[in-house]
Design an enzyme around this catalytic site. Structure first.
Site, PDB file in Angstrom:
ATOM      1  N   TYR A  34       0.829  -1.204   0.000  1.00  0.00           N
ATOM      2  CA  TYR A  34       0.000   0.000   0.000  1.00  0.00           C
ATOM      3  C   TYR A  34       0.863   1.254   0.000  1.00  0.00           C
ATOM      4  O   TYR A  34       2.081   1.194   0.166  1.00  0.00           O
ATOM      5  CB  TYR A  34      -0.953   0.001   1.201  1.00  0.00           C
ATOM      6  CG  TYR A  34      -0.306   0.326   2.537  1.00  0.00           C
ATOM      7  CD1 TYR A  34       0.534  -0.573   3.184  1.00  0.00           C
ATOM      8  CD2 TYR A  34      -0.541   1.552   3.164  1.00  0.00           C
ATOM      9  CE1 TYR A  34       1.118  -0.261   4.405  1.00  0.00           C
ATOM     10  CE2 TYR A  34       0.043   1.864   4.395  1.00  0.00           C
ATOM     11  CZ  TYR A  34       0.862   0.955   5.011  1.00  0.00           C
ATOM     12  OH  TYR A  34       1.447   1.257   6.212  1.00  0.00           O
ATOM     13  N   ARG A  53       8.224   4.220  -4.729  1.00  0.00           N
ATOM     14  CA  ARG A  53       8.266   3.306  -3.576  1.00  0.00           C
ATOM     15  C   ARG A  53       7.266   2.167  -3.770  1.00  0.00           C
ATOM     16  O   ARG A  53       7.542   1.020  -3.398  1.00  0.00           O
ATOM     17  CB  ARG A  53       7.994   4.060  -2.271  1.00  0.00           C
ATOM     18  CG  ARG A  53       8.173   3.164  -1.045  1.00  0.00           C
ATOM     19  CD  ARG A  53       8.077   3.927   0.246  1.00  0.00           C
ATOM     20  NE  ARG A  53       6.758   4.516   0.434  1.00  0.00           N
ATOM     21  CZ  ARG A  53       6.428   5.324   1.437  1.00  0.00           C
ATOM     22  NH1 ARG A  53       7.344   5.642   2.346  1.00  0.00           N
ATOM     23  NH2 ARG A  53       5.217   5.805   1.548  1.00  0.00           N
ATOM     24  N   ARG A 102      -7.548 -21.329  -1.089  1.00  0.00           N
ATOM     25  CA  ARG A 102      -6.576 -20.764  -0.158  1.00  0.00           C
ATOM     26  C   ARG A 102      -5.332 -21.655  -0.132  1.00  0.00           C
ATOM     27  O   ARG A 102      -5.362 -22.765   0.396  1.00  0.00           O
ATOM     28  CB  ARG A 102      -7.166 -20.662   1.254  1.00  0.00           C
ATOM     29  CG  ARG A 102      -6.183 -20.039   2.242  1.00  0.00           C
ATOM     30  CD  ARG A 102      -6.700 -20.015   3.664  1.00  0.00           C
ATOM     31  NE  ARG A 102      -5.657 -19.502   4.560  1.00  0.00           N
ATOM     32  CZ  ARG A 102      -4.653 -20.232   5.059  1.00  0.00           C
ATOM     33  NH1 ARG A 102      -4.551 -21.520   4.771  1.00  0.00           N
ATOM     34  NH2 ARG A 102      -3.740 -19.680   5.842  1.00  0.00           N
ATOM     35  N   HIS A 104      -0.963 -21.108   0.168  1.00  0.00           N
ATOM     36  CA  HIS A 104       0.101 -20.119   0.358  1.00  0.00           C
ATOM     37  C   HIS A 104       0.828 -19.791  -0.947  1.00  0.00           C
ATOM     38  O   HIS A 104       1.227 -18.659  -1.183  1.00  0.00           O
ATOM     39  CB  HIS A 104       1.130 -20.620   1.377  1.00  0.00           C
ATOM     40  CG  HIS A 104       0.634 -20.626   2.799  1.00  0.00           C
ATOM     41  ND1 HIS A 104      -0.433 -21.382   3.208  1.00  0.00           N
ATOM     42  CD2 HIS A 104       1.057 -19.958   3.886  1.00  0.00           C
ATOM     43  CE1 HIS A 104      -0.648 -21.188   4.494  1.00  0.00           C
ATOM     44  NE2 HIS A 104       0.248 -20.313   4.939  1.00  0.00           N
ATOM     45  N   LYS A 148       6.362  -1.729   1.962  1.00  0.00           N
ATOM     46  CA  LYS A 148       5.175  -1.167   2.616  1.00  0.00           C
ATOM     47  C   LYS A 148       4.024  -2.166   2.466  1.00  0.00           C
ATOM     48  O   LYS A 148       3.104  -1.996   1.659  1.00  0.00           O
ATOM     49  CB  LYS A 148       4.835   0.206   2.011  1.00  0.00           C
ATOM     50  CG  LYS A 148       4.012   1.080   2.946  1.00  0.00           C
ATOM     51  CD  LYS A 148       4.089   2.538   2.536  1.00  0.00           C
ATOM     52  CE  LYS A 148       3.114   3.437   3.277  1.00  0.00           C
ATOM     53  NZ  LYS A 148       3.256   3.468   4.722  1.00  0.00           N
ATOM     54  N   GLU A 180      12.723   3.192  13.838  1.00  0.00           N
ATOM     55  CA  GLU A 180      11.660   4.091  13.376  1.00  0.00           C
ATOM     56  C   GLU A 180      10.495   3.986  14.341  1.00  0.00           C
ATOM     57  O   GLU A 180      10.608   3.324  15.380  1.00  0.00           O
ATOM     58  CB  GLU A 180      11.236   3.739  11.946  1.00  0.00           C
ATOM     59  CG  GLU A 180      10.653   2.353  11.783  1.00  0.00           C
ATOM     60  CD  GLU A 180      10.131   2.081  10.363  1.00  0.00           C
ATOM     61  OE1 GLU A 180       9.911   3.033   9.596  1.00  0.00           O
ATOM     62  OE2 GLU A 180       9.914   0.900  10.050  1.00  0.00           O
ATOM     63  N   LEU A 204      11.057   1.612   6.989  1.00  0.00           N
ATOM     64  CA  LEU A 204      10.438   2.067   5.741  1.00  0.00           C
ATOM     65  C   LEU A 204      11.147   3.333   5.270  1.00  0.00           C
ATOM     66  O   LEU A 204      11.352   4.257   6.067  1.00  0.00           O
ATOM     67  CB  LEU A 204       8.954   2.382   5.993  1.00  0.00           C
ATOM     68  CG  LEU A 204       8.200   2.709   4.708  1.00  0.00           C
ATOM     69  CD1 LEU A 204       7.869   1.430   3.951  1.00  0.00           C
ATOM     70  CD2 LEU A 204       6.922   3.479   5.005  1.00  0.00           C
TER      71      LEU A 204
HETATM   72  N1  PDD Z   1       2.785   5.079   7.516  1.00  0.00           N
HETATM   73  N2  PDD Z   1       7.540   3.949   8.869  1.00  0.00           N
HETATM   74  C1  PDD Z   1       6.400   3.227   8.937  1.00  0.00           C
HETATM   75  C2  PDD Z   1       6.444   1.884   9.568  1.00  0.00           C
HETATM   76  C3  PDD Z   1       5.205   3.768   8.421  1.00  0.00           C
HETATM   77  O1  PDD Z   1       4.072   3.039   8.470  1.00  0.00           O
HETATM   78  C4  PDD Z   1       5.209   5.075   7.857  1.00  0.00           C
HETATM   79  C5  PDD Z   1       3.980   5.716   7.288  1.00  0.00           C
HETATM   80  C6  PDD Z   1       6.427   5.783   7.818  1.00  0.00           C
HETATM   81  C7  PDD Z   1       6.525   7.155   7.207  1.00  0.00           C
HETATM   82  O2  PDD Z   1       6.508   7.096   5.791  1.00  0.00           O
HETATM   83  P1  PDD Z   1       5.956   8.322   4.915  1.00  0.00           P
HETATM   84  O3  PDD Z   1       6.707   9.521   5.315  1.00  0.00           O
HETATM   85  O4  PDD Z   1       6.240   7.904   3.527  1.00  0.00           O
HETATM   86  O5  PDD Z   1       4.468   8.449   5.227  1.00  0.00           O
HETATM   87  C8  PDD Z   1       7.566   5.179   8.325  1.00  0.00           C
HETATM   88  C9  PDD Z   1       1.561   5.504   6.869  1.00  0.00           C
HETATM   89  C10 PDD Z   1       1.274   6.951   6.975  1.00  0.00           C
HETATM   90  C11 PDD Z   1       0.427   4.609   7.326  1.00  0.00           C
HETATM   91  O6  PDD Z   1       0.682   3.419   7.471  1.00  0.00           O
HETATM   92  O7  PDD Z   1      -0.699   5.084   7.490  1.00  0.00           O
END
Ligand code: PDD
Length: 288
Positions: A34, A53, A102, A104, A148, A180, A204
């Site tokens: 996502y 990304r 279903r 894997h 992501k 993070e 991320l």
């Molecule tokens: N999340 N690290 C993680 C684990 C995140 O889920 C996010 C953002 C970030 C920041 O990334 P960016 O600056 O590209 O938004 C870092 C989004 C906002 C979410 O899951 O809703």
């Protein structure tokens, strides 16, 4: 104008009419990726960065991107317009698709499911800009945090653990290093330098993080990538988190101790002002 129009597999429709099969791999396995993209003044912010990304996330889970960047851009422009323009947060996800059974193993010949929706986006609240609390938590995620992925159960549990402790975010520790937040990137200020952990499979690569680094570099604020130990985090003069929806937020309490003097620090003030100015320039069409 309706404000709950979503995009699903080629159509724009009201959210209550949008349905996905229970055999979708996203539903059964969390098998998808996502993006979250802020929209200011009706325009998607840093769109190309988000689409790049997305490409990397899709490659990371071996799903072929069903759309090119122009097609993505056209869909998002239409979605933003359907939802009234202005400021929004766009969520999009691509799953591996609907499989007959279903299993894997990757199904053969399935079409990815493509979904996008819009939610309202408001400016960061004054209470947040005054500083929020965070707690440190051991990172329980997998080793592909650069992807992501929609499989967010560890992030959900860690974020809730932070909320249950009266904090706004969890700052994650792995092998003695702070990586993070549960849904954000991490910055500290130490000795007048802004530090953020280098990109790796343990975090991320945030689009907001990159913009903060860019703004520091453009305005002569000392900034570098460096590992941040748990001790360095605790003794930092300032701690910030960043994300597309929250922008740059000062952490003023960490694990029940004040960060610095317990108030948002001078470098946060400076970077936050630069970020706001950049957003204004974007709204005015002065930056892409
Ligand atoms: N999340 N690290 C993680 C684990 C995140 O889920 C996010 C953002 C970030 C920041 O990334 P960016 O600056 O590209 O938004 C870092 C989004 C906002 C979410 O899951 O809703």
């Amino acid at each position: 104008m309706s404000r709950d129009i979503v995009y699903l597999n080629g159509s724009f429709l009201p959210v209550h009419e949008a349905t996905v099969s229970v055999m979708d791999r996203g539903f059964l396995f969390g098998d998808g990726v996502y993006e979250v993209i802020p929209v200011y003044g009706g325009r998607a912010f840093r769109l190309e960065h988000h689409l790049q990304r997305l490409d990397l996330s899709l490659q990371g889970v071996r799903i072929a991107n069903p759309l090119d960047h122009v097609q993505w851009s056209d869909i998002l422009i239409a979605l933003i317009r359907h939802n009234g323009g202005g400021d929004q947060s766009i969520y999009l996800q691509v799953t591996r698709g609907v499989a007959p059974t279903r299993d894997h193993a990757f199904p053969a010949d399935v079409q990815p499911t493509v979904f996008a929706m819009s939610t309202p986006l408001t400016e960061p609240a004054a209470a947040v800009r005054a500083g929020v609390a965070a707690v440190t938590i051991d990172d329980i995620r997998w080793k592909h945090c650069n992807i992501k992925a929609i499989t967010l159960l560890p992030n959900v549990l860690m974020r809730q653990q932070a909320l249950d402790a009266g904090a706004a975010e969890a700052i994650l520790l792995r092998d003695g290093l702070a990586t993070e937040g549960a849904a954000s990137n991490l910055f500290i200020v130490s000795g007048g330098t802004v530090l953020t952990p280098p990109k790796s499979n343990l975090l991320l690569p945030g689009i907001t993080r990159d913009l903060v680094v860019e703004l520091c570099q453009a305005h002569g604020i000392p900034c570098c990538e460096a590992d941040i130990s748990a001790d360095e985090l605790r003794s930092a003069d300032e701690v910030w988190i960043s994300s597309s929806t929250r922008e740059v937020v000062p952490i003023t309490r960490l694990d029940d101790a004040p960060v610095g003097d317990g108030k948002p620090g001078p470098l946060w003030q400076q970077v936050s002002a630069l970020y706001s100015a950049y957003k204004q320039d974007f709204r005015a069409g002065k930056v892409q």
